[in-house]
Design a protein around this motif. Structure first.
Motif, PDB file in Angstrom:
ATOM      1  N   VAL A   1       0.830  -1.193   0.000  1.00  0.00           N
ATOM      2  CA  VAL A   1       0.000   0.000   0.000  1.00  0.00           C
ATOM      3  C   VAL A   1       0.872   1.254   0.000  1.00  0.00           C
ATOM      4  N   TYR A   2       1.941   1.231   0.771  1.00  0.00           N
ATOM      5  CA  TYR A   2       2.811   2.406   0.844  1.00  0.00           C
ATOM      6  C   TYR A   2       3.507   2.682  -0.489  1.00  0.00           C
ATOM      7  N   ILE A   3       3.896   1.618  -1.169  1.00  0.00           N
ATOM      8  CA  ILE A   3       4.559   1.797  -2.463  1.00  0.00           C
ATOM      9  C   ILE A   3       3.586   2.392  -3.472  1.00  0.00           C
ATOM     10  N   VAL A   4       2.366   1.884  -3.501  1.00  0.00           N
ATOM     11  CA  VAL A   4       1.359   2.406  -4.430  1.00  0.00           C
ATOM     12  C   VAL A   4       1.071   3.876  -4.127  1.00  0.00           C
ATOM     13  N   LEU A   5       0.911   4.210  -2.861  1.00  0.00           N
ATOM     14  CA  LEU A   5       0.676   5.611  -2.490  1.00  0.00           C
ATOM     15  C   LEU A   5       1.854   6.502  -2.875  1.00  0.00           C
ATOM     16  N   GLY A   6       3.058   6.006  -2.670  1.00  0.00           N
ATOM     17  CA  GLY A   6       4.242   6.778  -3.056  1.00  0.00           C
ATOM     18  C   GLY A   6       4.301   7.023  -4.555  1.00  0.00           C
ATOM     19  N   ILE A   7       3.969   5.998  -5.338  1.00  0.00           N
ATOM     20  CA  ILE A   7       3.963   6.151  -6.794  1.00  0.00           C
ATOM     21  C   ILE A   7       2.889   7.138  -7.231  1.00  0.00           C
ATOM     22  N   VAL A   8       1.710   7.063  -6.626  1.00  0.00           N
ATOM     23  CA  VAL A   8       0.636   8.005  -6.964  1.00  0.00           C
ATOM     24  C   VAL A   8       1.054   9.436  -6.630  1.00  0.00           C
ATOM     25  N   ILE A   9       1.662   9.638  -5.484  1.00  0.00           N
ATOM     26  CA  ILE A   9       2.129  10.969  -5.093  1.00  0.00           C
ATOM     27  C   ILE A   9       3.149  11.484  -6.101  1.00  0.00           C
TER      28      ILE A   9
ATOM     29  N   LEU B   1       4.831  19.991  -2.817  1.00  0.00           N
ATOM     30  CA  LEU B   1       3.801  19.200  -2.150  1.00  0.00           C
ATOM     31  C   LEU B   1       4.070  17.704  -2.311  1.00  0.00           C
ATOM     32  N   GLY B   2       4.596  17.303  -3.455  1.00  0.00           N
ATOM     33  CA  GLY B   2       4.947  15.905  -3.661  1.00  0.00           C
ATOM     34  C   GLY B   2       6.063  15.460  -2.731  1.00  0.00           C
ATOM     35  N   VAL B   3       7.074  16.304  -2.559  1.00  0.00           N
ATOM     36  CA  VAL B   3       8.175  15.982  -1.647  1.00  0.00           C
ATOM     37  C   VAL B   3       7.646  15.862  -0.215  1.00  0.00           C
ATOM     38  N   ILE B   4       6.800  16.799   0.174  1.00  0.00           N
ATOM     39  CA  ILE B   4       6.206  16.752   1.519  1.00  0.00           C
ATOM     40  C   ILE B   4       5.366  15.481   1.672  1.00  0.00           C
ATOM     41  N   GLY B   5       4.592  15.151   0.642  1.00  0.00           N
ATOM     42  CA  GLY B   5       3.758  13.949   0.695  1.00  0.00           C
ATOM     43  C   GLY B   5       4.578  12.683   0.850  1.00  0.00           C
ATOM     44  N   VAL B   6       5.674  12.576   0.104  1.00  0.00           N
ATOM     45  CA  VAL B   6       6.540  11.396   0.205  1.00  0.00           C
ATOM     46  C   VAL B   6       7.200  11.340   1.584  1.00  0.00           C
ATOM     47  N   LEU B   7       7.623  12.485   2.110  1.00  0.00           N
ATOM     48  CA  LEU B   7       8.230  12.500   3.445  1.00  0.00           C
ATOM     49  C   LEU B   7       7.230  12.088   4.515  1.00  0.00           C
TER      50      LEU B   7
END
Length: 95
Positions: free
Chosen positions: A1-9, A69-75
């Motif tokens: 789930v985390y990998i999928v969310l990271g890819i979407v972000i 925002l993408g960097v913040i989201g991944v962090l």
């Protein structure tokens, strides 16, 4: 789930860059001028696509918002993953 969310972000953060690259490629392949100053006519497949290409190119300015925002989201996702793994390993050791 985390990998999928990271890819979407990451995909959402890089979407404006993809828009600029596609517009630049299409304009270049058809010998059209493309800049952020004005709309230039560009015949692609017998129709003028200058306005669409201009819009796609100007959408690149959204990177000023989407990349941070993408960097913040991944962090944030990485911190959540670290917390989740910490409590999961703690629970696994307790059993």
């Amino acid at each position: 789930v985390y990998i999928v969310l990271g890819i979407v972000i990451l995909l959402l953060a890089l979407a404006p860059l993809a828009s600029v690259l596609v517009a630049s490629f299409v304009a270049g392949a058809n010998g059209c001028a493309l800049d952020e100053g004005s709309i230039h006519p560009c015949l692609v497949g017998g129709a003028d696509r200058g306005e669409a290409l201009y819009t796609m190119a100007v959408a690149g300015w959204l990177m000023l918002l989407s990349l941070p925002l993408g960097v913040i989201g991944v962090l944030v996702l990485a911190v959540i993953l670290a917390i989740h793994r910490y409590f999961w390993s703690r629970k696994a050791r307790a059993t």
